[in-house]
Design a protein around this motif. Structure first.
Motif, PDB file in Angstrom:
ATOM      1  N   VAL A 124      -8.586  -6.799   3.848  1.00 49.09           N
ATOM      2  CA  VAL A 124      -8.856  -8.184   3.465  1.00 49.09           C
ATOM      3  C   VAL A 124      -9.064  -9.063   4.701  1.00 49.09           C
ATOM      4  N   ASP A 136      -2.557  -8.813  14.272  1.00 45.45           N
ATOM      5  CA  ASP A 136      -1.708  -7.922  13.480  1.00 45.45           C
ATOM      6  C   ASP A 136      -0.502  -7.543  14.321  1.00 45.45           C
ATOM      7  N   ARG A 137       0.574  -7.163  13.621  1.00 41.20           N
ATOM      8  CA  ARG A 137       1.756  -6.716  14.386  1.00 41.20           C
ATOM      9  C   ARG A 137       1.550  -5.289  14.897  1.00 41.20           C
ATOM     10  N   THR A 182      -1.257  -1.404   3.791  1.00 41.90           N
ATOM     11  CA  THR A 182      -1.636  -0.899   2.459  1.00 41.90           C
ATOM     12  C   THR A 182      -3.048  -0.328   2.477  1.00 41.90           C
ATOM     13  N   SER A 183      -3.896  -0.912   3.296  1.00 41.92           N
ATOM     14  CA  SER A 183      -5.299  -0.476   3.346  1.00 41.92           C
ATOM     15  C   SER A 183      -5.452   0.940   3.895  1.00 41.92           C
ATOM     16  N   ASN A 229      -4.618   3.843   0.242  1.00 41.48           N
ATOM     17  CA  ASN A 229      -5.027   3.754  -1.162  1.00 41.48           C
ATOM     18  C   ASN A 229      -5.869   4.951  -1.602  1.00 41.48           C
ATOM     19  N   ALA A 230      -6.352   4.862  -2.843  1.00 40.48           N
ATOM     20  CA  ALA A 230      -7.074   6.002  -3.430  1.00 40.48           C
ATOM     21  C   ALA A 230      -8.548   6.029  -3.052  1.00 40.48           C
ATOM     22  N   LEU A 264     -11.104   4.085  -3.874  1.00 39.49           N
ATOM     23  CA  LEU A 264     -12.149   3.719  -4.837  1.00 39.49           C
ATOM     24  C   LEU A 264     -12.661   2.310  -4.594  1.00 39.49           C
ATOM     25  N   ASP A 289       3.171 -11.445  16.030  1.00 38.29           N
ATOM     26  CA  ASP A 289       3.930 -11.522  14.786  1.00 38.29           C
ATOM     27  C   ASP A 289       3.550 -12.808  14.045  1.00 38.29           C
ATOM     28  N   ALA A 290       2.970 -12.637  12.863  1.00 42.06           N
ATOM     29  CA  ALA A 290       2.495 -13.798  12.095  1.00 42.06           C
ATOM     30  C   ALA A 290       3.631 -14.744  11.720  1.00 42.06           C
ATOM     31  N   GLN A 304      -3.995  -7.062  -5.368  1.00 38.40           N
ATOM     32  CA  GLN A 304      -3.472  -6.098  -6.353  1.00 38.40           C
ATOM     33  C   GLN A 304      -4.041  -4.684  -6.202  1.00 38.40           C
ATOM     34  N   HIS A 305      -4.520  -4.110  -7.293  1.00 36.02           N
ATOM     35  CA  HIS A 305      -5.016  -2.717  -7.257  1.00 36.02           C
ATOM     36  C   HIS A 305      -6.390  -2.619  -6.594  1.00 36.02           C
ATOM     37  N   GLY A 312      -7.737  -4.191  -3.466  1.00 37.26           N
ATOM     38  CA  GLY A 312      -7.955  -4.802  -2.147  1.00 37.26           C
ATOM     39  C   GLY A 312      -9.025  -4.115  -1.323  1.00 37.26           C
ATOM     40  N   LEU A 313      -9.131  -2.785  -1.447  1.00 35.93           N
ATOM     41  CA  LEU A 313     -10.228  -2.098  -0.761  1.00 35.93           C
ATOM     42  C   LEU A 313     -11.547  -2.564  -1.379  1.00 35.93           C
ATOM     43  N   THR A 314     -11.568  -2.566  -2.690  1.00 35.95           N
ATOM     44  CA  THR A 314     -12.777  -2.960  -3.415  1.00 35.95           C
ATOM     45  C   THR A 314     -13.212  -4.375  -3.041  1.00 35.95           C
TER      46      THR A 314
HETATM   47  C1  FAD Z   1      -1.217   4.010  -4.048  1.00 37.01           C
HETATM   48  C2  FAD Z   1      -2.250   2.914  -3.964  1.00 37.01           C
HETATM   49  C3  FAD Z   1      -3.555   3.186  -4.381  1.00 37.01           C
HETATM   50  C4  FAD Z   1      -4.535   2.197  -4.303  1.00 37.01           C
HETATM   51  N1  FAD Z   1      -5.839   2.493  -4.640  1.00 37.01           N
HETATM   52  C5  FAD Z   1      -6.805   1.558  -4.483  1.00 37.01           C
HETATM   53  C6  FAD Z   1      -8.169   1.878  -4.718  1.00 37.01           C
HETATM   54  O1  FAD Z   1      -8.527   3.017  -5.028  1.00 37.01           O
HETATM   55  N2  FAD Z   1      -9.097   0.886  -4.569  1.00 37.01           N
HETATM   56  C7  FAD Z   1      -8.752  -0.387  -4.199  1.00 37.01           C
HETATM   57  O2  FAD Z   1      -9.634  -1.238  -4.123  1.00 37.01           O
HETATM   58  N3  FAD Z   1      -7.471  -0.713  -3.912  1.00 37.01           N
HETATM   59  C8  FAD Z   1      -6.494   0.225  -4.048  1.00 37.01           C
HETATM   60  N4  FAD Z   1      -5.191  -0.090  -3.770  1.00 37.01           N
HETATM   61  C9  FAD Z   1      -4.853  -1.464  -3.387  1.00 37.01           C
HETATM   62  C10 FAD Z   1      -5.256  -1.790  -1.949  1.00 37.01           C
HETATM   63  O3  FAD Z   1      -4.845  -0.758  -1.074  1.00 37.01           O
HETATM   64  C11 FAD Z   1      -4.634  -3.129  -1.515  1.00 37.01           C
HETATM   65  O4  FAD Z   1      -4.954  -4.125  -2.455  1.00 37.01           O
HETATM   66  C12 FAD Z   1      -5.194  -3.557  -0.149  1.00 37.01           C
HETATM   67  O5  FAD Z   1      -5.001  -2.539   0.803  1.00 37.01           O
HETATM   68  C13 FAD Z   1      -4.577  -4.847   0.336  1.00 37.01           C
HETATM   69  O6  FAD Z   1      -5.190  -5.114   1.591  1.00 37.01           O
HETATM   70  P1  FAD Z   1      -4.661  -6.266   2.528  1.00 37.01           P
HETATM   71  O7  FAD Z   1      -5.555  -6.313   3.690  1.00 37.01           O
HETATM   72  O8  FAD Z   1      -4.450  -7.488   1.706  1.00 37.01           O
HETATM   73  O9  FAD Z   1      -3.187  -5.757   2.931  1.00 37.01           O
HETATM   74  P2  FAD Z   1      -2.760  -4.687   4.047  1.00 37.01           P
HETATM   75  O10 FAD Z   1      -3.736  -3.592   4.157  1.00 37.01           O
HETATM   76  O11 FAD Z   1      -1.337  -4.328   3.754  1.00 37.01           O
HETATM   77  O12 FAD Z   1      -2.837  -5.520   5.394  1.00 37.01           O
HETATM   78  C14 FAD Z   1      -1.842  -6.450   5.772  1.00 37.01           C
HETATM   79  C15 FAD Z   1      -1.700  -6.387   7.280  1.00 37.01           C
HETATM   80  O13 FAD Z   1      -0.736  -7.355   7.676  1.00 37.01           O
HETATM   81  C16 FAD Z   1      -0.025  -6.828   8.767  1.00 37.01           C
HETATM   82  N5  FAD Z   1       1.252  -7.525   8.905  1.00 37.01           N
HETATM   83  C17 FAD Z   1       2.316  -7.495   8.077  1.00 37.01           C
HETATM   84  N6  FAD Z   1       3.290  -8.283   8.547  1.00 37.01           N
HETATM   85  C18 FAD Z   1       2.855  -8.829   9.693  1.00 37.01           C
HETATM   86  C19 FAD Z   1       3.402  -9.747  10.630  1.00 37.01           C
HETATM   87  N7  FAD Z   1       4.640 -10.255  10.501  1.00 37.01           N
HETATM   88  N8  FAD Z   1       2.641 -10.114  11.687  1.00 37.01           N
HETATM   89  C20 FAD Z   1       1.400  -9.623  11.873  1.00 37.01           C
HETATM   90  N9  FAD Z   1       0.830  -8.757  11.025  1.00 37.01           N
HETATM   91  C21 FAD Z   1       1.541  -8.353   9.937  1.00 37.01           C
HETATM   92  C22 FAD Z   1       0.123  -5.352   8.438  1.00 37.01           C
HETATM   93  O14 FAD Z   1       0.387  -4.578   9.613  1.00 37.01           O
HETATM   94  C23 FAD Z   1      -1.216  -5.043   7.797  1.00 37.01           C
HETATM   95  O15 FAD Z   1      -2.136  -4.527   8.737  1.00 37.01           O
HETATM   96  C24 FAD Z   1      -4.186   0.898  -3.834  1.00 37.01           C
HETATM   97  C25 FAD Z   1      -2.881   0.637  -3.390  1.00 37.01           C
HETATM   98  C26 FAD Z   1      -1.922   1.646  -3.439  1.00 37.01           C
HETATM   99  C27 FAD Z   1      -0.544   1.347  -2.936  1.00 37.01           C
END
Ligand code: FAD
Length: 417
Positions: free
Chosen positions: A16, A35-36, A44-45, A48-49, A51, A225-226, A381-382, A384-386
């Motif tokens: 994201v 990022d930390r 989380t990214s 995931n699966a 998709l 650190d955010a 939610q489910h 975030g990659l998408t």
């Molecule tokens: C088992 C599973 C399967 C999934 N399958 C799919 C799928 O098939 N398709 C799909 O679209 N989505 C899927 N998802 C959901 C998707 O993975 C998430 O919605 C998405 O990764 C969220 O991305 P993000 O960038 O918001 O969060 P994140 O990827 O978690 O990024 C947040 C970042 O913040 C950083 N951070 C945290 N705290 C601090 C701090 N204090 N200071 C600085 N940096 C910090 C972390 O290091 C991290 O890099 C799945 C999730 C799971 C758990």
């Protein structure tokens, strides 16, 4: 200590945050991605699966079917499990989730998100081409398998409904399943094949490839650190190991950790988590899995990742930071071995992640209502990659005064007042 200056600080280098940084950069903004972790895409990214779910018109809502609710309540559902000791922590959230899942409100959420879902693959394709990593996108679609006639019939009904919104695919009988995936074994009632979604065989690698593109185009990556975010005259400041980063604007894109920044600023946005696990296993012999396969009634998914066959689990309700309890994974393993020829585990231990979720299953995108220059982009939610690149575009359009390609009002933080 050095002080780096930019137009925007993007906090969080998951799919994201990285996508938002790229879209802001494309619109002429000088961006520092923070990022930390030393590398992007390790949260989380990473796990995931894979998709790019352009067929997912309807979000994952709380079930309204009594039998299913009962199965959840006694903790016997393969798809969803909860950690009893953490129940007081997430029960209020679950009640809000249940209320937001009425047919009317669920349809409202689905229609609000539809323009983003429709845009999801287009935005990824553009970034993948620019990042020159075509091998990270496979156009295989994916298969949703059913063991019982009743669950298949219900899924076919959902598929017919989704077709009205442009979703393509076909219902598969046993022969058609065998033709697509000759290595699957089991008693299947049938399956639904979704032909349009993309599959990313290394989701963490894709976030890193997008970050490499961001850097190639002059973007800076900063380890910090955010939680040190502070408002100062004319903008925002984050402290890092090697100085500080300052900018007029900041974006909170910390996925499931976003509350660590918005809560101290006084926002009571109900960000919850749905935890999930993965484990990679080697395929046995020459066995090939052509596309991701969800063994729907048994609650796990197999995806042919570069690292091996990734088994991902359904939802675990537990505190984000509670110790791992990979019971769903342990239950799924023998079922997965019976479905597909799997050898040894490739990973030393299961990976645990947390899907960042709001009760209405919509992300929060837009201004932080009480803090000029602060923006939110979290809660995907489910999906975030998408949705990372599509929501990155939406946010960047809002921040730079362009006409947004989708109505941003349903995603406003103010909806939780
Ligand atoms: C088992 C599973 C399967 C999934 N399958 C799919 C799928 O098939 N398709 C799909 O679209 N989505 C899927 N998802 C959901 C998707 O993975 C998430 O919605 C998405 O990764 C969220 O991305 P993000 O960038 O918001 O969060 P994140 O990827 O978690 O990024 C947040 C970042 O913040 C950083 N951070 C945290 N705290 C601090 C701090 N204090 N200071 C600085 N940096 C910090 C972390 O290091 C991290 O890099 C799945 C999730 C799971 C758990």
């Amino acid at each position: 200590m050095a002080e780096l200056k930019a137009d925007v600080l993007v906090l969080g280098a998951g799919m994201v945050g990285v996508s938002a940084a790229l879209h802001l950069q494309r619109r002429g903004r000088d961006v520092i991605l923070i990022d930390r972790q030393e590398l992007a895409g390790e949260g989380t990214s990473f796990g995931n699966a894979g998709l790019i779910e352009s067929a997912s018109v309807f979000p994952y809502m709380f079930p309204r079917d009594f039998t299913q609710i009962l199965q959840y309540a006694v903790n016997r559902s393969p798809q969803v499990r909860y950690q009893f000791s953490d129940l007081p922590d997430f029960l209020p959230w679950l009640v809000r989730y249940f209320l937001a899942s009425s047919p009317d409100r669920a349809l409202h959420s689905a229609m609000a998100e539809l323009p983003l879902i429709r845009r999801s693959l287009i935005e990824h394709e553009a970034l993948i081409a620019e990042a020159e990593v075509p091998e990270l996108l496979r156009r295989t679609g994916w298969i949703k398998l059913f063991r019982s006639d009743a669950t298949l019939a219900s899924a076919v009904g959902d598929f017919e409904r989704a077709r009205q919104y442009g979703v393509e695919g076909e219902v598969l009988d046993r022969q058609a399943i065998a033709a697509r995936e000759p290595n699957l074994t089991g008693e299947f009632a049938g399956a639904v094949y979704f032909s349009q979604p993309g599959f990313v065989p290394d989701p963490g690698g894709l976030a890193k490839a997008y970050t490499a593109l961001f850097k190639r185009k002059g973007g800076r990556f900063f380890v910090g650190d955010a939680r040190s975010l502070e408002q100062q005259a004319g903008g925002w400041r984050v402290a890092g190991t090697e100085g500080a980063a300052v900018a007029r604007e900041a974006v909170v894109a910390l996925g499931p950790w976003s509350d660590l920044v918005f809560r101290p600023l006084g926002y009571s946005i109900p960000l919850g988590v749905k935890r999930g696990y993965h484990l990679h296993l080697a395929p046995r012999g020459n066995a090939v899995l052509n596309s991701p396969v969800l063994d729907s009634d048994l609650g796990y998914l197999l995806a042919p990742m570069n690292r091996g066959i990734r088994l991902t689990t359904g939802v675990e309700f537990a505190r984000r930071d509670a110790p791992p309890t990979p019971i769903q994974l342990e239950r799924a393993l023998p079922r997965a071995h019976a479905l597909f020829p799997l050898g040894d585990a490739v990973d030393a231990k299961p990976w645990l992640g947390a899907r960042p979720c709001l009760p209405d299953m919509l992300p929060v995108i837009g201004k932080a209502p009480g803090h000029p220059g602060l923006w939110f982009d979290f809660g995907h939610q489910h999906h975030g990659l998408t949705l990372g690149p599509a929501t990155g575009r939406l946010l960047a359009e809002m921040m730079t005064g362009e006409t947004p390609f989708a109505d941003p009002r349903p995603f406003a933080a103010e909806r939780f007042k």
